[in-house]
Design a protein around this motif. Sequence first.
Motif, short mmCIF file in Angstrom:
data_model
loop_
_atom_site.label_atom_id
_atom_site.label_comp_id
_atom_site.label_asym_id
_atom_site.label_seq_id
_atom_site.Cartn_x
_atom_site.Cartn_y
_atom_site.Cartn_z
N TRP A 263 0.81 -1.20 0.00
CA TRP A 263 0.00 0.00 0.00
C TRP A 263 0.85 1.25 0.00
O TRP A 263 0.34 2.34 -0.21
CB TRP A 263 -0.95 0.00 1.20
N SER A 264 2.13 1.09 0.25
CA SER A 264 3.00 2.27 0.23
C SER A 264 3.03 2.88 -1.17
O SER A 264 3.24 4.09 -1.30
CB SER A 264 4.41 1.92 0.70
N MET A 265 2.81 2.08 -2.21
CA MET A 265 2.77 2.63 -3.57
C MET A 265 1.61 3.62 -3.70
O MET A 265 1.75 4.65 -4.36
CB MET A 265 2.61 1.52 -4.61
N ILE A 266 0.50 3.32 -3.08
CA ILE A 266 -0.63 4.25 -3.10
C ILE A 266 -0.27 5.52 -2.36
O ILE A 266 -0.56 6.63 -2.81
CB ILE A 266 -1.89 3.59 -2.51
N ALA A 267 0.40 5.37 -1.22
CA ALA A 267 0.81 6.54 -0.45
C ALA A 267 1.83 7.37 -1.22
O ALA A 267 1.77 8.60 -1.20
CB ALA A 267 1.39 6.11 0.90
N PHE A 268 2.77 6.72 -1.91
CA PHE A 268 3.76 7.45 -2.71
C PHE A 268 3.08 8.23 -3.83
O PHE A 268 3.44 9.36 -4.13
CB PHE A 268 4.81 6.51 -3.30
N MET B 218 1.33 11.21 -2.25
CA MET B 218 2.30 12.23 -1.82
C MET B 218 2.88 12.99 -3.01
O MET B 218 3.05 14.21 -2.94
CB MET B 218 3.43 11.59 -1.00
N THR B 219 3.17 12.28 -4.08
CA THR B 219 3.71 12.94 -5.27
C THR B 219 2.69 13.90 -5.86
O THR B 219 3.02 15.04 -6.20
CB THR B 219 4.11 11.90 -6.33
N THR B 220 1.45 13.46 -5.97
CA THR B 220 0.40 14.32 -6.50
C THR B 220 0.19 15.54 -5.60
O THR B 220 0.06 16.67 -6.09
CB THR B 220 -0.91 13.53 -6.65
#
Length: 106
Positions: free
Chosen positions: A54-59, A62-64
């Motif tokens: 799920w860290s990919m979703i958080a990354f 955060m980038t957006t």
Amino acid sequence: MTLSLFAPFLAALALAGVSTVVGMSSVKKLITVYEAKHELKQGSAGWIRSIAGWSMIAFWLMTTWFLATIIGDWGVTGDLDGAMNRSWLRLRVLLEIASALASSDN
């Protein structure tokens, strides 16, 4: 002159489009996890394994958010160079959060 007034708006539209395209895989993972693991109870080993990645979703979020803050700062002040300079502190905070997420995602 009119292009400089609409530049932050156009950049925001481009960010929305690009983040949607990039985030589709993260959203698909979210939907897959919810559909595949809906019967598992919170705290079980299977549920904990299902939230890994799920860290990919958080990354992605955060980038957006980071790019949106630059565009918002630019739109309010009209100074792109100043907005980029002010974004360095936000980037440091986001990198700290990202490193904590990456280390906890096994």
